[in-house]
Design an enzyme around this catalytic site. Structure first.
Site, PDB file in Angstrom:
ATOM      1  N   LYS A 192       0.836  -1.214   0.000  1.00 11.60           N
ATOM      2  CA  LYS A 192       0.000   0.000   0.000  1.00 11.60           C
ATOM      3  C   LYS A 192       0.868   1.261   0.000  1.00 11.60           C
ATOM      4  CE  LYS A 192      -2.846   0.637   3.629  1.00 11.60           C
ATOM      5  NZ  LYS A 192      -2.529   1.908   4.321  1.00 11.60           N
ATOM      6  N   GLY A 224      -5.269   7.922   5.381  1.00  8.35           N
ATOM      7  CA  GLY A 224      -4.380   8.919   5.978  1.00  8.35           C
ATOM      8  C   GLY A 224      -3.120   9.091   5.143  1.00  8.35           C
ATOM      9  N   ASP A 261       1.671  -1.057  12.033  1.00  6.29           N
ATOM     10  CA  ASP A 261       0.356  -1.488  11.553  1.00  6.29           C
ATOM     11  C   ASP A 261       0.016  -2.922  11.974  1.00  6.29           C
ATOM     12  OD1 ASP A 261      -0.190   0.935  10.351  1.00  6.29           O
ATOM     13  OD2 ASP A 261       0.637   0.340   8.420  1.00  6.29           O
TER      14      ASP A 261
END
Ligand code: S3P
Length: 449
Positions: A28, A101, A327
């Site tokens: 990502k 974000g 994460d």
């Protein structure tokens, strides 16, 4: 994830052994950066392996709004025809970054030193997250931000007309803040310097170098000092996005806790700024091996093989490792619940300002499923029930957070009773093939419509 979409309640029922090969999607962080940096050079950047999750697709849309042509061809490769450093055009609509974000903060940085104005918004989760951490340093370049109270979206950024370079020490360990400042520095004359007390993921530095920027990284007094020379002519690139270690974490951890499992997750980047979870799992006694170790695009890569590990024990995760696995704490807490003894996680205040307050969201859901959790502002502990001893059986709230949703679906796979989610829709922001991929390994996840 717009937040206006209908919720998708889901249930994960205890399943038999997970086995097979899990090909997880593209990274990502690197996907967002590929689209943004592709926009910041003139010519065509070609990207294969781009993550086609909602977060990244929102960034692709945003780059079109700033003047780039962004298309996917029949073979699945993406092509970005960029506008160059400082070539952004002013969008005629509000930029909606959905749940992301990373998307909004990096794009704000990239446009903040161009003489244009843009308005940003997102879903309910994104609109509650702090943006001052990015707009404060962008103001030093000469950009102005007007948002809602608490520095929240929706927000208008008026780019600097005559940007000046900055020297900025990032006050929180955040790759998004570091990257926003570096991307803004691209269109400021002279040298922009960013100082990090703790190393965070370094994809922006590596990719800027790849795109031809003049950038150096030095260690000074235990800090990382990054110096970028502004106004370069970036060169379009051919990019093969590696698979995402943060997505790999889910099939890996599920295999460790479901009896009899043996799962191979090929081609995972083990960049030290991202691989802290795998080190932690091995310290807990996980049967997790690195096979076929190699280098791809300058990054260490391996195939991860995870086998059922009934003898895992809780550990104290070193606080200095937090940035390299920030994460992954939600899914680590699920593994910790299936280990014996206590897992202690410190130095993790940043978890409180992610897509949700991840300490609070996990603590609530784990407690509801019979697991003892204690927490303070920047720490939490999970007391393991031991292999096969997690009661489960409760419904949890996911708070528009993809990693909370996937973590509890994994909890259900190894619990004594099924675990339900109020809303699994956010999974599509980062891991759109999660359900079929996990079903292919043997998981039993259903939508409750
Ligand atoms: C990211 C940085 C991290 C991480 C996020 C992706 C990035 O956020 O949580 O998922 O791509 O730069 P912070 O910079 O807020 O720590």
């Amino acid at each position: 994830m717009s937040g206006q979409d209908s919720p998708i309640p889901m249930i994960s029922t205890p399943c038999g052994a997970l086995s097979g090969v899990a090909e997880v999607p593209g990274d990502k962080s690197i996907s967002h950066r590929s689209l943004i940096l592709g926009t910041m050079c003139v010519g065509e950047t070609r990207i294969t392996g781009l993550l086609e999750g909602e977060d990244v697709l929102d960034t692709a849309k945003a780059m079109r709004a700033f003047g780039a042509e962004v298309e996917k061809d029949e073979d699945g490769a993406w092509h970005v025809h960029g506008v160059g450093v400082g070539g952004f055009t002013e969008p005629d609509q509000v930029i909606d970054c959905g749940n992301s974000g990373t998307g909004v903060r990096l794009i704000m940085g990239a446009m903040a030193t161009s003489p244009i104005t843009a308005c940003f918004t997102g879903d309910a989760s994104l609109n509650s997250r702090p943006m001052a951490r990015v707009t404060d340093p962008l103001a030093l370049f000469g950009a102005r931000a007007v948002g809602r109270s608490g520095g929240r979206l929706p927000m208008v950024i008026e780019g600097a007309r005559a940007p000046v370079p900055v020297r900025y020490e990032v006050p929180v360990p955040s790759a998004q803040v570091k990257s926003a400042v570096l991307l803004a520095g691209l269109n400021a004359p002279g040298q922009t310097v960013v100082i990090e007390k703790e190393a965070t993921r370094d994809h922006t530095e590596r990719m800027l170098e790849g795109f031809g920027a003049e950038i150096t990284v030095e260690e000074q007094d235990g800090k990382r000092v990054i110096t970028l020379t502004g106004q370069p002519e970036l060169q379009p690139q051919v990019i093969a996005v590696p698979r995402d270690p943060s997505s790999a974490a889910f099939p890996v951890c599920a295999a460790l806790i479901v009896p009899g499992s043996d799962v191979l997750v090929p081609g995972i980047g083990l960049n030290p700024t991202r691989a802290g979870l795998f080190t932690t799992l091995r310290e807990m006694g996980a049967e997790l091996t690195y096979e076929n170790e190699r280098e791809e695009g300058g990054e260490p890569v391996a195939d991860l093989r995870a086998r059922y590990s009934p003898d895992m024990r809780g550990i104290e995760v070193p606080a200095e490792r937090a940035a390299s696995m920030i994460d992954e704490y939600p899914i680590l807490s699920v593994v910790a619940a299936n280990a014996s003894g206590q897992t202690v996680m410190r130095g993790v205040k940043e978890l409180r300002v992610k897509e949700s307050d991840r300490i609070e969201a996990m603590a609530r859901g784990l407690r509801a499923n019979g697991i003892t959790v204690e927490d303070g502002e920047d720490w939490w502990t999970v007391t393991g029930c031991g292999a096969g001893q997690v009661p489960g059986g409760a419904e949890v709230e996911t708070f528009l957070d993809h990693r909370i949703a996937m973590s509890f679906l994994c909890l259900g796979m190894a619990a004594q009773s099924a675990v339900q989610l109020d809303d699994g829709a956010p999974v599509a922001t980062s891991f759109p093939i999660f359900e079929p991929l996990m079903a292919g390994l043997g998981a039993d996840i259903r939508r409750m419509t």
